[in-house]
Write a protein that holds these residues in place. Sequence first.
Motif, PDB file in Angstrom:
ATOM      1  N   MET A 123       0.830  -1.205   0.000  1.00 22.97           N
ATOM      2  CA  MET A 123       0.000   0.000   0.000  1.00 22.97           C
ATOM      3  C   MET A 123       0.865   1.256   0.000  1.00 22.97           C
ATOM      4  SD  MET A 123      -3.065   0.916   2.693  1.00 22.97           S
ATOM      5  CE  MET A 123      -4.255   2.212   2.304  1.00 22.97           C
ATOM      6  N   ILE A 124       0.440   2.252  -0.755  1.00 26.91           N
ATOM      7  CA  ILE A 124       0.971   3.609  -0.689  1.00 26.91           C
ATOM      8  C   ILE A 124      -0.130   4.508  -0.145  1.00 26.91           C
ATOM      9  CG2 ILE A 124       1.757   5.612  -2.012  1.00 26.91           C
ATOM     10  CD1 ILE A 124       3.085   3.744  -3.976  1.00 26.91           C
ATOM     11  N   ILE A 125       0.206   5.327   0.841  1.00 28.48           N
ATOM     12  CA  ILE A 125      -0.729   6.312   1.391  1.00 28.48           C
ATOM     13  C   ILE A 125      -0.119   7.691   1.171  1.00 28.48           C
ATOM     14  CG2 ILE A 125      -1.860   7.179   3.477  1.00 28.48           C
ATOM     15  CD1 ILE A 125      -1.755   4.334   4.600  1.00 28.48           C
ATOM     16  N   GLY A 126      -0.811   8.541   0.437  1.00 26.76           N
ATOM     17  CA  GLY A 126      -0.276   9.858   0.135  1.00 26.76           C
ATOM     18  C   GLY A 126      -1.202  10.975   0.571  1.00 26.76           C
TER      19      GLY A 126
ATOM     20  N   TRP B 244      16.246   6.196  -1.611  1.00 29.17           N
ATOM     21  CA  TRP B 244      15.668   4.932  -1.146  1.00 29.17           C
ATOM     22  C   TRP B 244      14.493   5.189  -0.218  1.00 29.17           C
ATOM     23  CZ3 TRP B 244      15.657   0.420  -3.085  1.00 29.17           C
ATOM     24  CH2 TRP B 244      15.192  -0.673  -2.333  1.00 29.17           C
ATOM     25  N   TRP B 245      13.354   4.563  -0.541  1.00 29.18           N
ATOM     26  CA  TRP B 245      12.095   4.792   0.163  1.00 29.18           C
ATOM     27  C   TRP B 245      11.813   3.579   1.049  1.00 29.18           C
ATOM     28  CZ3 TRP B 245       7.077   6.378  -2.932  1.00 29.18           C
ATOM     29  CH2 TRP B 245       6.063   6.757  -2.029  1.00 29.18           C
ATOM     30  N   THR B 246      11.786   3.805   2.344  1.00 32.39           N
ATOM     31  CA  THR B 246      11.478   2.732   3.288  1.00 32.39           C
ATOM     32  C   THR B 246      10.055   2.898   3.806  1.00 32.39           C
ATOM     33  OG1 THR B 246      12.492   4.043   5.052  1.00 32.39           O
ATOM     34  CG2 THR B 246      13.849   2.366   4.005  1.00 32.39           C
ATOM     35  N   PRO B 247       9.393   1.805   4.158  1.00 28.20           N
ATOM     36  CA  PRO B 247       8.005   1.896   4.641  1.00 28.20           C
ATOM     37  C   PRO B 247       7.914   2.634   5.977  1.00 28.20           C
ATOM     38  CG  PRO B 247       8.498  -0.321   3.888  1.00 28.20           C
ATOM     39  CD  PRO B 247       9.807   0.410   3.950  1.00 28.20           C
TER      40      PRO B 247
ATOM     41  N   SER C 166       2.382  -4.690   8.485  1.00 29.47           N
ATOM     42  CA  SER C 166       2.344  -4.602   7.025  1.00 29.47           C
ATOM     43  C   SER C 166       2.365  -3.121   6.642  1.00 29.47           C
ATOM     44  CB  SER C 166       1.099  -5.293   6.474  1.00 29.47           C
ATOM     45  OG  SER C 166      -0.072  -4.813   7.127  1.00 29.47           O
ATOM     46  N   PRO C 167       3.465  -2.441   6.956  1.00 34.93           N
ATOM     47  CA  PRO C 167       3.485  -0.986   6.814  1.00 34.93           C
ATOM     48  C   PRO C 167       3.301  -0.518   5.375  1.00 34.93           C
ATOM     49  CG  PRO C 167       5.686  -1.819   7.205  1.00 34.93           C
ATOM     50  CD  PRO C 167       4.752  -2.962   7.422  1.00 34.93           C
ATOM     51  N   ALA C 168       2.826   0.704   5.238  1.00 34.52           N
ATOM     52  CA  ALA C 168       2.624   1.329   3.945  1.00 34.52           C
ATOM     53  C   ALA C 168       3.801   2.227   3.608  1.00 34.52           C
ATOM     54  CB  ALA C 168       1.331   2.144   3.965  1.00 34.52           C
ATOM     55  N   TYR C 169       3.955   2.501   2.328  1.00 34.84           N
ATOM     56  CA  TYR C 169       4.842   3.565   1.876  1.00 34.84           C
ATOM     57  C   TYR C 169       4.041   4.866   1.924  1.00 34.84           C
ATOM     58  CZ  TYR C 169       7.771  -0.215   0.051  1.00 34.84           C
ATOM     59  OH  TYR C 169       8.558  -1.344  -0.076  1.00 34.84           O
ATOM     60  N   VAL C 170       4.586   5.882   2.571  1.00 35.84           N
ATOM     61  CA  VAL C 170       3.856   7.135   2.781  1.00 35.84           C
ATOM     62  C   VAL C 170       4.569   8.256   2.038  1.00 35.84           C
ATOM     63  CG1 VAL C 170       3.188   8.859   4.518  1.00 35.84           C
ATOM     64  CG2 VAL C 170       2.881   6.412   4.979  1.00 35.84           C
ATOM     65  N   TYR C 171       3.783   9.090   1.348  1.00 32.11           N
ATOM     66  CA  TYR C 171       4.371  10.273   0.718  1.00 32.11           C
ATOM     67  C   TYR C 171       3.573  11.516   1.085  1.00 32.11           C
ATOM     68  CZ  TYR C 171       0.824  10.659  -3.072  1.00 32.11           C
ATOM     69  OH  TYR C 171      -0.337  10.819  -3.788  1.00 32.11           O
TER      70      TYR C 171
ATOM     71  N   ARG D 224      -5.282  13.879   9.140  1.00 31.49           N
ATOM     72  CA  ARG D 224      -5.375  13.001  10.310  1.00 31.49           C
ATOM     73  C   ARG D 224      -5.640  11.548   9.924  1.00 31.49           C
ATOM     74  NH1 ARG D 224      -7.008  15.098  15.266  1.00 31.49           N
ATOM     75  NH2 ARG D 224      -6.891  12.952  16.019  1.00 31.49           N
ATOM     76  N   ALA D 225      -6.567  11.329   9.022  1.00 29.94           N
ATOM     77  CA  ALA D 225      -6.920   9.952   8.679  1.00 29.94           C
ATOM     78  C   ALA D 225      -5.778   9.245   7.960  1.00 29.94           C
ATOM     79  CB  ALA D 225      -8.187   9.927   7.824  1.00 29.94           C
ATOM     80  N   ALA D 226      -4.988   9.981   7.183  1.00 26.35           N
ATOM     81  CA  ALA D 226      -3.833   9.372   6.529  1.00 26.35           C
ATOM     82  C   ALA D 226      -2.831   8.897   7.574  1.00 26.35           C
ATOM     83  CB  ALA D 226      -3.182  10.370   5.577  1.00 26.35           C
ATOM     84  N   VAL D 227      -2.595   9.711   8.592  1.00 23.95           N
ATOM     85  CA  VAL D 227      -1.686   9.318   9.669  1.00 23.95           C
ATOM     86  C   VAL D 227      -2.219   8.091  10.392  1.00 23.95           C
ATOM     87  CG1 VAL D 227      -0.693  10.035  11.873  1.00 23.95           C
ATOM     88  CG2 VAL D 227      -0.774  11.648   9.959  1.00 23.95           C
ATOM     89  N   ILE D 228      -3.512   8.087  10.703  1.00 26.59           N
ATOM     90  CA  ILE D 228      -4.110   6.957  11.418  1.00 26.59           C
ATOM     91  C   ILE D 228      -3.952   5.670  10.610  1.00 26.59           C
ATOM     92  CG2 ILE D 228      -6.313   5.979  12.190  1.00 26.59           C
ATOM     93  CD1 ILE D 228      -7.111   8.899  12.943  1.00 26.59           C
ATOM     94  N   GLU D 229      -4.244   5.721   9.315  1.00 23.82           N
ATOM     95  CA  GLU D 229      -4.135   4.508   8.498  1.00 23.82           C
ATOM     96  C   GLU D 229      -2.686   4.031   8.424  1.00 23.82           C
ATOM     97  OE1 GLU D 229      -6.029   4.778   4.725  1.00 23.82           O
ATOM     98  OE2 GLU D 229      -8.011   5.163   5.574  1.00 23.82           O
ATOM     99  N   ALA D 230      -1.741   4.961   8.285  1.00 26.97           N
ATOM    100  CA  ALA D 230      -0.329   4.567   8.256  1.00 26.97           C
ATOM    101  C   ALA D 230       0.083   3.933   9.576  1.00 26.97           C
ATOM    102  CB  ALA D 230       0.541   5.784   7.939  1.00 26.97           C
ATOM    103  N   GLU D 231      -0.400   4.496  10.681  1.00 28.57           N
ATOM    104  CA  GLU D 231      -0.096   3.916  12.003  1.00 28.57           C
ATOM    105  C   GLU D 231      -0.692   2.527  12.138  1.00 28.57           C
ATOM    106  OE1 GLU D 231       0.143   8.042  14.657  1.00 28.57           O
ATOM    107  OE2 GLU D 231      -1.749   6.932  14.505  1.00 28.57           O
ATOM    108  N   MET D 232      -1.922   2.349  11.673  1.00 24.90           N
ATOM    109  CA  MET D 232      -2.573   1.050  11.776  1.00 24.90           C
ATOM    110  C   MET D 232      -1.840  -0.011  10.962  1.00 24.90           C
ATOM    111  SD  MET D 232      -5.127   1.309  13.849  1.00 24.90           S
ATOM    112  CE  MET D 232      -6.303   2.481  14.541  1.00 24.90           C
ATOM    113  N   ARG D 233      -1.388   0.369   9.763  1.00 28.96           N
ATOM    114  CA  ARG D 233      -0.638  -0.584   8.946  1.00 28.96           C
ATOM    115  C   ARG D 233       0.689  -0.943   9.606  1.00 28.96           C
ATOM    116  NH1 ARG D 233      -2.213  -3.163   3.995  1.00 28.96           N
ATOM    117  NH2 ARG D 233      -0.069  -2.845   3.315  1.00 28.96           N
TER     118      ARG D 233
END
Length: 523
Positions: free
Chosen positions: A322-325, A481-484, A409-414, A395-404
């Motif tokens: 998953m990518i969350i942007g 280099w992009w880390t999750p 199963s972390p997300a890539y965040v931009y 806020r919701a983007a942060v919450i979803e990234a934290e939950m992953r």
Amino acid sequence: MVRGHLTRRGLGLAAGAALVAPSVAAGRTRIPMVVRTSGGPVRLFPDGTYGEVASARGVPYGRAERFRPPLPPRPWRDEYRAEAFGPASPQRGTEPNQSEDCLRLNVWTPDTRPGRRPVIIFIHGGAYSTGSGSSPLTDGARLAARGDVVVVTVNHRLGPLGYASLARLAPGFEDSGNLGQLDLVLALQWVRDNIAAFGGDPGCVTVVGQSGGGAKIATLMAMPAAAGLFHRAVTMSGQQVTASGPLNATRRAEVWLEALGLTPDRIGEVRTMPVERLIEAAGATDPILGGSLYFGPVLDGRSLTRHPFWPDAPAQSANIPMIIGNTRDETLAFLGNDPANAGLTWEALPGRLTPSQMRIDVAPEEVVAWYRREHPQMTPDQVLIRATTAARSWRAAVIEAEMRAAQGSPAYVYQLDWAARLPNGRTGAFHTSDIPLMLDNVRAEASGTVGPEAQGMADVMSDTLLAFARTGDPNHAGLPWWTPYSLERRETMIMDLPPRMEDDPRGDERRFFGRIPYLQPGT
């Protein structure tokens, strides 16, 4: 030239996305232009708008009977000439060509001959009430040509036709609160069953959505009916932490019926009323949020049995990369065109930081004082955008990234920092400004992406999407280099020129607003 075909950038493409699209221009195609689908034969047409590809527009993937789950399309025997976009769902606003016969999709392909091309499905935004897959900003021709991928855009039911929760008011409407989501499930099933005929790999499907499209994807990630239908997910400024509860959703439906002049015992009349009346009544005042009525996914215990990202990330999607942007100045898109929000004074600013803008219960004077103390360089105009973005849209983007991350199963965040321009000339990384960059459509009308660096930013972001669609990893030669995302570092790719990695960007704003409970709009 690459293999005899002229590319936009000449030699070499990042992420191994070499352009191998055969020529389809001027009738010189070397690929089959009629494909067999589960509904019947479909004729494609050369699409040289942005690249040498073929397209099939307006293909029926289902049919909708009002307030009932979608059905497969009626089969056809003659060739379906897929020359024009299909209708958009009936909605308020200026979207052209509206009809309830809106279960249509569009396909762009560089080659219909068998191949292992990744499939990218873009789901449009507009909350759950407006929009379509026919926008020039989401045209798939250029991306398909650039990356040798198959691109799909989708229309589905919106507003009360897709999300009015009538189940508690009368029998026969049990699925009415999530019909738009069920339409998307049917579209994904169509892709699974038919995309190989267009040269795509049904085992390598990436769903991408911006704003409401991202929220629809987050919801699909928790819907059992969608399990296994896509293999990667990208959400752009669109999250869905919680769905509407059944009681709030029912209250909204009651207000909608009142606006139609109906009592619950006459609810069956909504099946035969002119659709224009149904859409007009959606302008009634929302009893929970204010503004016009919110229609969105509902925790109905049938197609949606849990909240999308609460109390944790959905287990069924744990193995989906998953990518969350998000964009740094999200709310500039909503507030920046209002003359009342320009040239603000410190005295006037608290009055603009209303609950409807921040969506949380916090004293605006406290917010202003914090920004003046911690970010003294900001003007009142800048604080309005940053505070409403941090409190409401981010806020919701942060919450979803934290939950992953917590799920393992972390997300890539931009975060997009590269500035685009609003019609009134104000600039910033506002909501929607990543669409033409991610889909390589900066030349499209109303993209807002102007200047000599726009294509360079689009090169970075579209190659990111292509790399992710192929492998589930967004890294490519144009990025550091992009880390999750982890809870320890909160790694985030800053999409700018040049792109860079940061740990916990805007961390002070995250912590300040994180003290206050977040409620998903609509719940």
